[in-house]
Design an enzyme around this catalytic site. Sequence first.
Site, PDB file in Angstrom:
ATOM      1  N   ASP A   1      -0.125 -36.598  34.999  1.00 43.05           N
ATOM      2  CA  ASP A   1      -0.206 -37.231  33.804  1.00 43.05           C
ATOM      3  C   ASP A   1       0.453 -36.707  32.453  1.00 43.05           C
ATOM      4  O   ASP A   1      -0.285 -35.456  32.384  1.00 43.05           O
ATOM      5  CB  ASP A   1      -1.371 -38.261  33.365  1.00 43.05           C
ATOM      6  CG  ASP A   1      -1.700 -39.403  34.214  1.00 43.05           C
ATOM      7  OD1 ASP A   1      -0.863 -39.944  34.600  1.00 43.05           O
ATOM      8  OD2 ASP A   1      -2.824 -39.320  34.369  1.00 43.05           O
TER       9      ASP A   1
ATOM     10  N   ASP B   1       1.098 -52.072  40.699  1.00 46.27           N
ATOM     11  CA  ASP B   1      -0.520 -51.949  40.127  1.00 46.27           C
ATOM     12  C   ASP B   1      -0.616 -52.950  40.354  1.00 46.27           C
ATOM     13  O   ASP B   1      -0.451 -53.715  39.755  1.00 46.27           O
ATOM     14  CB  ASP B   1      -0.801 -51.454  38.846  1.00 46.27           C
ATOM     15  CG  ASP B   1      -0.192 -49.859  38.688  1.00 46.27           C
ATOM     16  OD1 ASP B   1      -0.162 -49.099  39.459  1.00 46.27           O
ATOM     17  OD2 ASP B   1       0.235 -50.113  37.119  1.00 46.27           O
TER      18      ASP B   1
END
Lengths: 194, 252
Positions: free
Chosen positions: B11, B130
Amino acid sequence: MNQVTIIDYGAGNLASVMFALKRMGIEPVLTSDPEVLIKAEKVIFPGVGHALAAMDALKAKGLDVVIPKLTCPVLGICLGMQLMCTHSQEGNVAGLGIFNEIVYQFEPNQKVPHMGWNTIFKLSDPLFAKIQEHSSVYFVHSYYVPVSKYTSAASYYGKAFSAALQKDNFYAVQFHPEKSGVIGEQILKNFISL
Amino acid sequence: MLCKRIIPCLDVMNGRTVKGVKFLDLKDAGDPVELAARYAIEGADELVFLDITATHEKRKTLAELASKVAQAINIPFTVGGGISSVDDALTLLYAGADKVSINSAAVRRPALINELAARFGCQCVVLAVDARQTEKGWEVYLNGGRIPTGIDLFEWVGEAVDRGAGEILFTSMDHDGTKGGFANEALAEMSQRFHVPLIASGGAGTKEHFVDVFKIGKADAALAAGIFHFGELSIPELKQYIYNQKIPVRIL
C-alpha cells in the site's frame, strides 16, 4: 560490448526491456527508423498487445520490410516472436514470415492467458548457455507457437509449445526475459554476447 | 508446469509504503522501491502496488513510482488505485508497469474494462473486486470496502471477464485482516466458473493457509501484505513449505 538497438513501434514492454538492459549497464538505442535498424549490431524486437495492431504499426514505419532482412542477431520477445511467424490466429493477420509457423490460440478448456512462471526444457541454443533445464521464466500470452523444427526451448501448458525459436540470426522467446529475474538477465546477457 | 504465484502487496500513500490494519493506524514503512527490490530478491513472483493517496496528486506520484519500480526490479508488477480511464492506464503502463488493476471505476463504468482490453490487451487488465458474504450471497463493495452496491460478486466477475478482464483479484472483506485463512469456498467456485487467472486476497496468516488456497481454493496466485511486511512469514520459507506439499512454485 556491442550496441543494442530496440525497435520502438509502441510495444507495451519497451520500457521494461530498456530498463532491464540499463540494469546490465547497457544503454540501448531506441529506433523506428529502418535506416538505423539495418546498420544495428544487435536488435531486440519487443511486443505486448494485439497482433493486428502491432503489424499495422510495423507497416506504418516500413519495419515489416526491414526486419526479415536483418543480418545481425535479432531477439523477438513475446508478441515480437509471434509476429516473426507466418500467420497469427490473433486478428487473422499475416506476420513477417521469418519462422514458417502458425500462431494458434490456446483452447479455452484451461485458463487463458497462460500467465505466470513456467519451466522451460529441451534448451538447445546459445541463448540458453548457463541456464539449467527446467528453469522458471515469466510468461503471459493467449496465443502460442507449436513445437517445430525451429524450437530451441519448450514449455508446457495443456500441451507442449515453443518457449523459444531460432533460425540463422533470428532468435525469439515467448516468455519475458526482462521480467524473469536473474534467469532472464542471463538470457539477455547470452543474447548480447552472441 | 505453471507455478502458483506468491504476490506481496504494497500500500502506497504519497509515494511511501504504509503499514496498517484495514487502512487504519497507518505507519510509514519506508521506500516502496527498496521494499519491492527486497521482495524480488527473496523470491516474490510478482508485486502489487495499491495507491491509497486520497488527493489528486495520486496520478503523478503513481506514475513516478511505476517508473522507479520498473527500473529497479526484474519481476512483473501491477499498479492500482484510482485508475478510471485509458489515459490513466497508458501513463502507468508506459512508465513500466506490466498490468493495471481497476476496481470501483469499473463497477461505476463497466465499459472501462472493454476500453483497456482493446487498447492494451486482456493480459494488462486486472479486475480487483472486494466483496462480503451476506444472506443473499457475496456482495460487491466499492471504495476500499466502504460502499455496498447490491451487486452479486459472481455476476460481476462474469461480466468483467466477458468484457475483457484478463485476471481477477478477489479480496474477501470477511477474511481480510483476520489471519484465519482465505475464502476458499468462494475462490474455488470462481476459479471453476471463470477461465482467467485468479489471485486470492484476504486472510493469509500461516503457511498452511497458502497451501489451502491453492489446493482447496484453486487459486492461481495468493496475495498478502501484513504477514510479509511485519516479518511474520518470510517468502523463501513460505515457498519451500508450499513446494514440499507438492504444489508447483518457483524456488530460487
